[in-house]
Design an enzyme around this catalytic site. Structure first.
Site, PDB file in Angstrom:
ATOM      1  N   ARG A   7      -1.439 -41.313  -1.042  1.00  0.00           N
ATOM      2  CA  ARG A   7      -2.099 -41.730  -2.332  1.00  0.00           C
ATOM      3  C   ARG A   7      -1.656 -40.600  -3.452  1.00  0.00           C
ATOM      4  O   ARG A   7      -2.305 -40.220  -4.305  1.00  0.00           O
ATOM      5  CB  ARG A   7      -3.736 -41.253  -2.028  1.00  0.00           C
ATOM      6  CG  ARG A   7      -4.237 -42.325  -1.306  1.00  0.00           C
ATOM      7  CD  ARG A   7      -5.881 -42.559  -1.593  1.00  0.00           C
ATOM      8  NE  ARG A   7      -6.461 -43.304  -0.648  1.00  0.00           N
ATOM      9  CZ  ARG A   7      -7.485 -43.198  -0.110  1.00  0.00           C
ATOM     10  NH1 ARG A   7      -8.235 -42.214  -0.231  1.00  0.00           N
ATOM     11  NH2 ARG A   7      -7.934 -44.056   0.922  1.00  0.00           N
ATOM     12  N   ARG A  56      -6.292 -41.602  -8.189  1.00  0.00           N
ATOM     13  CA  ARG A  56      -7.057 -41.270  -9.373  1.00  0.00           C
ATOM     14  C   ARG A  56      -6.941 -39.926  -9.946  1.00  0.00           C
ATOM     15  O   ARG A  56      -7.809 -39.690 -10.861  1.00  0.00           O
ATOM     16  CB  ARG A  56      -8.516 -41.681  -8.996  1.00  0.00           C
ATOM     17  CG  ARG A  56      -8.950 -43.070  -9.012  1.00  0.00           C
ATOM     18  CD  ARG A  56     -10.383 -43.372  -8.674  1.00  0.00           C
ATOM     19  NE  ARG A  56     -10.416 -43.261  -7.280  1.00  0.00           N
ATOM     20  CZ  ARG A  56     -11.724 -42.980  -6.570  1.00  0.00           C
ATOM     21  NH1 ARG A  56     -12.926 -42.883  -7.330  1.00  0.00           N
ATOM     22  NH2 ARG A  56     -12.009 -43.048  -5.361  1.00  0.00           N
ATOM     23  N   ARG A  79      -6.102 -48.088 -14.575  1.00  0.00           N
ATOM     24  CA  ARG A  79      -7.258 -48.703 -13.838  1.00  0.00           C
ATOM     25  C   ARG A  79      -8.623 -48.981 -14.926  1.00  0.00           C
ATOM     26  O   ARG A  79      -9.546 -49.870 -14.479  1.00  0.00           O
ATOM     27  CB  ARG A  79      -7.958 -47.761 -12.667  1.00  0.00           C
ATOM     28  CG  ARG A  79      -7.248 -47.859 -11.220  1.00  0.00           C
ATOM     29  CD  ARG A  79      -7.467 -49.226 -10.642  1.00  0.00           C
ATOM     30  NE  ARG A  79      -8.787 -48.986  -9.792  1.00  0.00           N
ATOM     31  CZ  ARG A  79      -9.841 -49.229 -10.165  1.00  0.00           C
ATOM     32  NH1 ARG A  79      -9.990 -49.869 -11.454  1.00  0.00           N
ATOM     33  NH2 ARG A  79     -10.862 -48.948  -9.393  1.00  0.00           N
ATOM     34  N   ASP A 100      -3.230 -51.776  -0.767  1.00  0.00           N
ATOM     35  CA  ASP A 100      -4.444 -51.364   0.078  1.00  0.00           C
ATOM     36  C   ASP A 100      -4.211 -51.931   1.318  1.00  0.00           C
ATOM     37  O   ASP A 100      -3.677 -52.976   1.545  1.00  0.00           O
ATOM     38  CB  ASP A 100      -5.774 -51.673  -0.757  1.00  0.00           C
ATOM     39  CG  ASP A 100      -6.967 -51.039  -0.090  1.00  0.00           C
ATOM     40  OD1 ASP A 100      -7.079 -49.894  -0.454  1.00  0.00           O
ATOM     41  OD2 ASP A 100      -7.339 -51.547   1.069  1.00  0.00           O
ATOM     42  N   TYR A 129     -12.979 -52.349   9.469  1.00  0.00           N
ATOM     43  CA  TYR A 129     -13.552 -52.523   8.290  1.00  0.00           C
ATOM     44  C   TYR A 129     -14.175 -53.907   8.441  1.00  0.00           C
ATOM     45  O   TYR A 129     -15.119 -54.265   7.708  1.00  0.00           O
ATOM     46  CB  TYR A 129     -12.110 -52.560   7.352  1.00  0.00           C
ATOM     47  CG  TYR A 129     -12.041 -51.269   6.786  1.00  0.00           C
ATOM     48  CD1 TYR A 129     -13.103 -50.617   5.673  1.00  0.00           C
ATOM     49  CD2 TYR A 129     -11.008 -50.600   7.033  1.00  0.00           C
ATOM     50  CE1 TYR A 129     -13.083 -49.399   5.309  1.00  0.00           C
ATOM     51  CE2 TYR A 129     -10.795 -49.297   6.494  1.00  0.00           C
ATOM     52  CZ  TYR A 129     -11.595 -48.863   5.526  1.00  0.00           C
ATOM     53  OH  TYR A 129     -11.609 -47.505   5.240  1.00  0.00           O
TER      54      TYR A 129
END
Lengths: 364, 364
Positions: free
Chosen positions: A37, A41, A50, A86, A164
Site C-alpha cells: 500500500r 491514503r 480519490r 484491489d 470475502y
C-alpha cells in the site's frame, strides 16, 4: 489498448533491477525495499485523486491507476512499483458485486452465503474481457515507469477471496466462511478451484501486460488452523505458483500468507515461490531458519514503527536487518500495508534506513 | 459482604475436581471442559437478564453476576464455572472511565493518549474498595455453586489492559498503544508495572473471596513481535504468576497469551503457570512438544466449529484430542470465547463429545 501496444520489446530498459535480483537470490549492492500500500491514503496526492473518483473507478481507469501507482516513487527511492488495484476485482470479474464504502471498507450486497449461491458465480471467466482494465493499467504504468524500477502485479489468494465473498465484508470472526469449510468441504474445494483458475489466468494476463513480478496475498490465512491451512490454502497456493511458473519461469513469484508462520517451511519447499512474505509476528532469524536458502524473504517491520520518528525507525530497521542475518535473499517491506494515518516521514525514513544500513552491512 | 461470610470453611465441599486435577497434571477419569464466555449472549436467559440491566451493572451486582455465571452450568455438564465479569474492571478501578456500547464493545471517553495522561491514572489502588463487588460476586457464586464445580476468577494481562486504555476501544490496528512501546519504553514499563501491581492484588483478593483457579487473559499479545513480547509481556506475566504463587501455591494459574505461540516454551519454563491456553492457530501436538510435561494445556477448538452441527463437532473434537496426544494435563476449551451468534446446540455437543471421546481414550 491494442495488441501492438503490449509488445514487450517496446518497454523501456530496466535501470534498477535490485528487487528482481533479490527475488532470485543474486548478489545485490543493498537490500531493496518496497512497501505494501505504498500508493495509498497516507499520501495527500493520492487523497486528492480519490476526492473526485470512487475507489473502484480509480482501479478501472488505467490513467488514474497508473498515476497513483507512480506517486510514491516520486517521493521515495523505492525499488519496486506495485500496480494500484484491489484483490476484490477478481470476485467482481466472477459476477459478484463489490462496493467500497468510504471509511468502512469493502461491502458485498449479495454475499455467497449458501452452497446454492455458488450457481450465481460466473465461471469460467474471460480475464481479458473482465479484467482487461488491470492489464491496460499495467502496460501503461510499465511504460510510464521508464524502467526506473520493476512493476509488481498481484492477486488475492483463493481462500482470502472466498472469505470475502462469503462474509460480505472484512474484519469479522470469519464465522460464515470458516463454517463453510467445516460444513461443506466438497463445495469449498469447488469454489476454491474456481477462484484458483481465475487467479492463474489473471496472473498470466498480468505478465503478458507487463508485470515483472507477482505477489499472491493470502491475507486471511492466519484465521485457519495449520490443518485447515494444509487442506484449503496450501494446495491452491502451490497450484497457482506452479502453473504460472510453468509458463513464465522467469517471473519471480511472492507468496504472502500473513501470519501463517507455521507454513513457511512447506511453502519454501513447494518450489512454487521465489519469495515468501512475513509479518512481524515471527522473528526474522526464525523465518530464515525455516526456509533456509530455498527462497528469499520479504518483510517484516511492524507498520506501527513508522509512527515513531526517524531514530526509532532506524533502530528497529537495524534490528530487523541483523535478525534476517544476511542481506542476500532479502526484500525489505512492512509486515502489513501502510495505514491511512501514517506520516509521510515514516516511509521516507524507512526506505533511507534500509538502503543505508544494508549498504554498510554489505560493505563491511 | 462481611468478613465472616468469606470464611472459606463455610464453602460447600467440592464434588467435581476434574478440572483442578487436570490443572495439576493428576490422573483424571475424563478430560474436563469449560468454555470462555460460557456465560454470554448466545444464551437466551443471559440476554433476558441483560435486557433490563447494562453490561457493567451486571458485573457490579453480585446477585446478577452470580446468576449469569451459573446459567451455562444448568444447561451443560461443564467442569468449571468462570465468574461473570470483564477485564476492563481493572482500568475502571484505576480511575479510567470505560463504557460498554451495545453492538460496538468497550469505549473509553478519555483514553490514555499521551504520557502526561498517565498522571490521571489512580495508583496505588485499594482493590477491596474498588473491586470489592467482584470479590462479593465470587463469594456468593462459590456458595451458590454448592461444590458442583470449581470457580475460576480472572484478570486481563497488563499489556492487554494498557492497549485498551490507550486505544480507547478494541479491534483497531493498535497503532497508538504499539507506538507507545516504541516511543516511550520507560513510561510503558511504568504503566505496565502499575497494571501488574493492581492485577496481583486483584487476583489475591479473588482467591481470598473464593476463586479456586485464576486465568490471565493477554488477548492482544499476538499483536506484538516476539522481541516486543519478551520485553513488554513476558516479564509481567511471569511476575504476576510468581507473586500470586508465592502466597497461594495451591491455586492453579492459567495464562492465555492468545496467538503468541512462540512464547509457549518460555512461559512453560517460567514456573509461573500451571496451565497455558492455546488457540487453534497452533497444532495441539506442536504445542505439547513445546511445553513438554511442564504445564497443562487448555484449548483449542476453533469456535466456528460450534456452528457446524453435532457430527462435525464430534469429528473435530476427536481430531483435537488425538493431536494433544494424551488426556493428561489437558483441559478442553475453545481457542476464543463463545460468539453471540452461536447456537445453543454447539457447546452442548462439544461438552458431550469431549467427555465421551476422552473417556473412550482413557479406558482403551
Amino acid at each position: 489498448m491494442s495488441e501492438e501496444n503490449i509488445n514487450k520489446n517496446e518497454f523501456p530498459e530496466l535501470k534498477n533491477d535490485t528487487f528482481l535480483k533479490a527475488c532470485r537470490g543474486e548478489e545485490v549492492p543493498y537490500v531493496p525495499v518496497w512497501i505494501m500500500r505504498q500508493a495509498g491514503r497516507y499520501l495527500p496526492e493520492f487523497k486528492s485523486v480519490r476526492a473526485d473518483v470512487d475507489f473502484f473507478s480509480v482501479c478501472r481507469t488505467p490513467e488514474l491507476a497508473c498515476k497513483v501507482t507512480l506517486q510514491p516513487l516520486d517521493r521515495f527511492p523505492l525499488d519496486a512499483a506495485i500496480i494500484f488495484s484491489d484483490i476484490l476485482v477478481v470476485p467482481q470479474a466472477m459476477g459478484i458485486e463489490v462496493q467500497m464504502i468510504p471509511g468502512k471498507g469493502p461491502f458485498f450486497p449479495n454475499p455467497i452465503r449458501t452452497i446454492e449461491d455458488l450457481s450465481r458465480v460466473q465461471f469460467p471467466v474471460d480475464v481479458n474481457k473482465e479484467l482487461g482494465y488491470v492489464f491496460d493499467a499495467l502496460t501503461l504504468t510499465r511504460k510510464r515507469l521508464e524502467g526506473r524500477v520493476p512493476l509488481i502485479g498481484f492477486t488475492g489468494a483463493p481462500w482470502t477471496l472466498m472469505t470475502y465473498c462469503i462474509e460480505g465484508s472484512g474484519g469479522t470472526t470469519m464465522s460464515n466462511s470458516k463454517s463453510w469449510l467445516y460444513k461443506h468441504p466438497a463445495e469449498s474445494h469447488k469454489f476454491l478451484s474456481m477462484l484458483t483458475r481465475v487467479c492463474i489466468d489473471y496472473l498470466l494476463g498480468q505478465i503478458k501486460a507487463g508485470a515483472q513480478a507477482l505477489q499472491i496475498f493470502d491475507s486471511w490465512s492466519n484465521e485457519l488452523s495449520p490443518a485447515m491451512f494444509k487442506e484449503y490454502c496450501l494446495p491452491y497456493l502451490v497450484q497457482i505458483g506452479k502453473e504460472v511458473k510453468a509458463v513464465h519461469p522467469e517471473i519471480p513469484l511472492i507468496c504472502f500468507a500473513k501470519g501463517s508462520n507455521f507454513a513457511l517451511e512447506d511453502l519454501s519447499k513447494s518450489g512454487a515461490y521465489d519469495v515468501l512474505g512475513i509479518d512481524w509476528t515471527i522473528e526474522p532469524s526464525v523465518a530464515r531458519e525455516m526456509v533456509a536458502d530455498r527462497v528469499s524473504l520479504q518483510g517484516n517491520l511492524d507498520p506501527c514503527v513508522l509512527y515513531c520518528g526517524d531514530q526509532v525507525i532506524r533502530d528497529q530497521t537495524q534490528k530487523m536487518l541483523q535478525s534476517f542475518g544476511t542481506t542476500k535473499r532479502l526484500i525489505a517491506n512492512l509486515g502489513h500495508g501502510m495505514h491511512p494515518t501514517h506520516p509521510i516521514e515514516g516511509p521516507e525514513s524507512y526506505v533511507k534506513a534500509v538502503h543505508e544500513l544494508s549498504k554498510q552491512m554489505i560493505n563491511k
